[in-house]
Design an enzyme around this catalytic site. Structure first.
Site, PDB file in Angstrom:
ATOM      1  N   SER A  14      10.373  -1.131   1.285  1.00  0.00           N
ATOM      2  CA  SER A  14      11.361  -2.093   0.812  1.00  0.00           C
ATOM      3  C   SER A  14      10.834  -2.778  -0.436  1.00  0.00           C
ATOM      4  O   SER A  14       9.626  -2.879  -0.648  1.00  0.00           O
ATOM      5  CB  SER A  14      11.620  -3.141   1.894  1.00  0.00           C
ATOM      6  N   TYR A  39       8.206 -10.039   7.663  1.00  0.00           N
ATOM      7  CA  TYR A  39       8.916  -8.831   7.240  1.00  0.00           C
ATOM      8  C   TYR A  39       8.329  -8.302   5.929  1.00  0.00           C
ATOM      9  O   TYR A  39       8.047  -7.103   5.800  1.00  0.00           O
ATOM     10  CB  TYR A  39      10.416  -9.111   7.071  1.00  0.00           C
TER      11      TYR A  39
END
Length: 163
Positions: A14, A39
């Site tokens: 990501s 995250y």
């Protein structure tokens, strides 16, 4: 994988990897948990794992790369995340366009391309956004941190890697 080589490993990454370094002092965020930072750190860890595994299997016929699917509207992140993205589409079109929202179908096609494209047979240790190498993510390649994270992971798992 070695017995059935050539083989490809594609880890999902990501853009969030850009925003966080690895907090080796609180790797599992047990002291001060922050959902967003956890995250982001997990995505940086995926990138570092890709780097280290690619290095470890470099002499084999296995490639290891990282795939950033982009901003894909899925159920990941819950309905509130999707609502925020849709709100930007209607109330802030410029911000929405800047997000480069990718349809689920396109993201799937991009992943299939990375898994099957013959021109990528010998490409390893790279980060892709869509079907292109993303230099901004690949540049995060930190061999020292990748090795350190690998060693800590082996200790946590009590399972050493062997070729």
């Amino acid at each position: 994988l070695k017995a059935n080589a050539p083989a490809r490993i594609i880890n999902v990454g990501s853009f969030a990897a850009r925003s966080q370094t690895i907090n080796f002092d609180d790797l599992q965020y047990t002291q001060q948990y922050d959902r967003k930072k956890a995250y982001q750190q997990s995505k940086r860890a995926n990138l570092l794992f890709t780097t280290e595994l690619a290095r470890r299997v470099a002499e084999s016929d296995i490639t290891v790369n990282c795939f950033n699917p982009g901003n894909v509207i899925t159920h990941f992140g819950g309905w509130m995340r999707n609502l925020k993205i849709e709100a930007r589409r209607w109330f802030s079109p410029a911000k929405y366009r800047a997000m480069n929202v990718v349809p689920v179908e396109q993201s799937g096609k991009d992943l299939a391309y990375l898994a099957l494209e013959s021109s990528l047979n010998n490409v390893s240790g790279q980060c892709f956004s869509g079907t292109s190498v993303d230099e901004s993510l690949t540049a995060l390649d930190d061999v020292v941190s990748a090795k350190r994270l690998w060693d800590i992971s082996e200790d946590l798992l009590q399972y050493p890697y062997t070729n």
